[in-house]
Design an enzyme around this catalytic site. Structure first.
Site, mmCIF file in Angstrom:
data_model
loop_
_atom_site.group_PDB
_atom_site.id
_atom_site.type_symbol
_atom_site.label_atom_id
_atom_site.label_comp_id
_atom_site.label_asym_id
_atom_site.label_seq_id
_atom_site.Cartn_x
_atom_site.Cartn_y
_atom_site.Cartn_z
ATOM 1 N N VAL A 1 0.853 -1.180 0.000
ATOM 2 C CA VAL A 1 0.000 0.000 0.000
ATOM 3 C C VAL A 1 0.893 1.235 0.000
ATOM 4 O O VAL A 1 1.847 1.316 0.774
ATOM 5 C CB VAL A 1 -0.932 0.026 1.234
ATOM 6 N N CYS A 2 0.589 2.176 -0.888
ATOM 7 C CA CYS A 2 1.316 3.445 -0.954
ATOM 8 C C CYS A 2 2.814 3.157 -1.170
ATOM 9 O O CYS A 2 3.167 2.350 -2.017
ATOM 10 C CB CYS A 2 1.044 4.237 0.324
ATOM 11 N N THR A 3 3.691 3.787 -0.382
ATOM 12 C CA THR A 3 5.127 3.584 -0.597
ATOM 13 C C THR A 3 5.638 2.284 0.008
ATOM 14 O O THR A 3 6.849 2.037 0.002
ATOM 15 C CB THR A 3 5.939 4.777 -0.056
#
Length: 252
Positions: free
Chosen positions: A154-156
């Site tokens: 998720v995300c970075t």
């Protein structure tokens, strides 16, 4: 389905807690459908807590073994080392249910979720960036990937997968601020909210982790369970998923 969410100091709260809540509800709903019963709506009570399902309680921690449904599935927060809590990027202390099992072990997760946090700030003390520099998390991710554990970032969190070499030559996405860095690492960046590349899934920025979790729930338990989970958290699903065969859900 056993889901472990790998947390560390500096992870972004919503990257981990959003998917946790979706999987928590979904496991309960799937168990209800299996035994032909329906419970309450699973909504959060007036005191801000859910029932005895392992969701976050008044002290900010989860139960001893994470949430679980009657079918034996689980969702829990894990860390690499034994500890009681981690401190997320905005200061929330999150209880840790256990340590990440070794790859291929009896207790290994069916899905390992990797949140991001603080990557672009380059915080060397508590962030995804700090974990990349230490190397322990990337090594654990590489080992689980080699053992065929399905991994979702998720995300970075995608940048931790990139550091581990998991996204090399693979279709993936990350937060918009790190897209070029992900591309430079050797990933094939796809412009989508969620990217399904088989045993590697990824989601863009922050709230897209909820969409990723709902997508996985629908594939595992069916549309009705996913819709119930989305309804109880009052989340309007966004069906922007790029699948492995090149098709895109959510496009006309």
């Amino acid at each position: 389905m056993n889901v472990d969410i790998l947390v560390y100091d500096g992870f972004d709260e919503l990257d981990g807690i959003g998917p946790y809540e979706v999987f928590d509800y979904a496991l309960g709903y799937a168990a209800e459908e299996d035994d032909g019963t329906t419970g309450d709506d699973g909504a959060i009570g007036d005191d801000g807590t859910t029932g005895d399902d392992g969701a976050i309680g008044d002290d900010g921690t989860t139960g001893d073994d994470g949430a679980s449904g009657d079918d034996g599935g689980r969702v829990r927060y894990v860390s690499l080392d034994e500890r009681e809590t981690v401190t997320a990027s905005h200061g929330t202390r999150v209880g840790v249910d256990g340590t990440l099992p070794g790859p291929g072990g009896e207790d290994a997760p069916d899905l390992l979720v990797v949140p991001g946090g603080g990557w672009n700030a380059r915080n060397q003390e508590a962030s995804a960036w700090a974990e990349a520099q230490k190397g322990d998390v990337p090594r654990a991710l590489a080992a689980h990937h080699a053992a065929d554990t399905r991994i979702a970032s998720v995300c970075t969190g995608s940048m931790l997968l990139a550091e581990a070499g998991v996204t090399d030559g693979r279709r993936a996405v990350t937060h918009a601020s790190a897209v070029e860095e992900l591309r430079e690492s050797g990933a094939e960046v796809v412009d989508a909210r969620v990217v399904d590349d088989g045993d590697v899934l990824s989601a863009g920025g922050v709230t897209s982790g909820i969409d990723l979790a709902l997508y996985v729930v629908e594939r595992e338990f069916g549309e009705s369970v996913a819709d119930r989970a989305a309804t109880v958290i009052e989340y309007e699903r966004r069906y922007e998923v790029a699948t492995r065969d090149g098709s895109r859900r959510g496009e006309n």
